[in-house]
Design a protein around this motif. Structure first.
Motif, short mmCIF file in Angstrom:
data_model
loop_
_atom_site.label_atom_id
_atom_site.label_comp_id
_atom_site.label_asym_id
_atom_site.label_seq_id
_atom_site.Cartn_x
_atom_site.Cartn_y
_atom_site.Cartn_z
N ASN A 37 4.70 4.58 -2.53
CA ASN A 37 4.31 4.50 -3.91
C ASN A 37 4.57 3.22 -4.67
O ASN A 37 3.63 2.26 -5.02
N ARG B 247 2.90 0.14 -3.22
CA ARG B 247 1.49 -0.18 -3.69
C ARG B 247 1.33 -1.43 -4.64
O ARG B 247 0.22 -2.19 -4.38
N HIS C 117 5.15 -6.04 -2.84
CA HIS C 117 4.71 -6.36 -1.36
C HIS C 117 5.80 -7.16 -0.63
O HIS C 117 6.27 -7.89 -1.18
N ASP D 238 -3.73 -8.28 -6.29
CA ASP D 238 -3.44 -7.33 -7.36
C ASP D 238 -3.82 -7.98 -8.70
O ASP D 238 -3.87 -7.23 -9.72
N ARG E 152 -4.29 -4.70 -11.23
CA ARG E 152 -3.49 -3.48 -10.81
C ARG E 152 -1.87 -3.77 -11.16
O ARG E 152 -1.47 -4.54 -10.93
N LEU F 294 0.59 3.60 -11.58
CA LEU F 294 1.06 4.14 -10.74
C LEU F 294 0.99 5.70 -11.04
O LEU F 294 1.60 6.17 -12.04
#
Length: 323
Positions: free
Chosen positions: A20, A23, A26, A192, A197, A202
């Protein structure tokens, strides 16, 4: 003692948690795993890196993945200790002082750019991190479990930073470092940004109750007498090099190395610690605790190379006889 079933369950929950976080963070699997290991070991985490390499993103991603109460403190030169721990304020209605908790009262405390505040303000966290409590005007206030401080800092040679005191560094169970991402990972970072994002988006993949159970499983992981002696030998090795190390690691570091090794064993699905667990986490546990002699800068010696040499020189126990 933890059972194989307990360890396997905790391993699955850790795998979900790491996935998670990745996400939005990276190319840093090893760093993310160490951060989660620190969480299971009930310690505090220090993340170091230059500006813009996702230190705050990593901290926020962990916090929002466990469904915990999160407070963020932006450390600045004018921040006061009372801005961190809280303050007593006179209530005219009741004609008495009432305690107003500071942002340190949370399950996860994000101390952003901690080394931009003065040492006096940094030290306001010492009691909270070491004893899970805060004392203000002679009154002690307990902190709820879990209490996880995730601090970020820029390298000490950057403008506007203060070196963390040794006592403060010793309260951090692990230190991890974030560098620049590989080109293919930086492409994902750009994606992202384009898609907006954020770590706050999350969804939690575990609960506080499950997290507390995972920490109990980690506590119950077996550490043999041979491995305890191995840990003492490694930490003791940092205290016997006066030409290289001015200040070695304390017994607190020995304790940290043991409990972090327990947590790592859980992430591997085991209910017992192996020498490989100790060796894998030793650099993250020990390096930030060492104060090197001034001459080492000229010789090119680093804390990491000192720890590597110690790990190479200390005999590894081959038997875990008292399991």
């Amino acid at each position: 003692m933890a059972t194989t079933m307990d360890a396997s369950w905790a391993q699955e929950r850790v795998r979900d948690l790491v996935a998670n976080v990745e996400r939005v963070v990276h190319g840093c699997t090893a760093v993310v795993r160490n951060a989660v290991i620190c969480l299971l070991a009930e310690g505090h985490l220090l993340i170091e890196g230059v500006p813009g390499v996702a230190k705050t993103t990593l901290a926020k991603a962990i916090a929002h993945s466990i469904g915990a109460q999160v407070n963020r403190i932006q450390f600045t030169p004018d921040l006061l200790p009372s801005d961190v721990v809280g303050v007593n304020i006179f209530d005219t209605a009741s004609r008495a002082f009432a305690f107003h908790p500071g942002p340190v009262f949370a399950n996860v405390v994000l101390a952003d750019e901690i080394n931009r505040a003065s040492p006096k303000t940094q030290s306001a966290l010492l009691e909270a991190m070491g004893e899970r409590q805060v004392t203000v005007d002679g009154h002690t206030h307990e902190l709820d479990a879990p209490h996880f401080v995730i601090a970020t800092q820029n390298p000490n040679d950057h403008h506007g930073t203060y070196a963390l005191p040794e006592a403060q560094l010793d309260r951090f169970m692990l230190q991890v470092r974030l560098g620049y991402p590989a080109p293919e990972q930086e492409v994902r970072v750009i994606g992202d940004a384009i898609e907006r994002r954020l770590p706050e988006q999350l969804e939690p993949v575990t609960t506080i109750g499950e997290l507390l159970r995972m920490t109990e499983v980690a506590r119950a992981v077996h550490v043999s007498e041979a491995l305890r002696a191995y840990i003492v030998a490694i930490v003791g090795g940092t205290r016997t090099q006066p030409d290289t190390v001015r200040l070695g690691a304390s017994p607190r570091a020995s304790n940290a190395l043991a409990v972090v090794a327990q947590a790592r064993a859980v992430t591997e699905g085991r209910e017992y610690v192996l020498p490989d667990d100790v060796k894998a986490v030793a650099p993250a546990v020990l390096c930030h605790r060492l104060v090197l002699a001034p001459v080492t800068a000229i010789r090119g010696v680093t804390a990491a190379s000192v720890v590597d040499d110690i790990l190479a020189s200390v005999p590894v126990p081959h038997a875990i006889a008292d399991r």
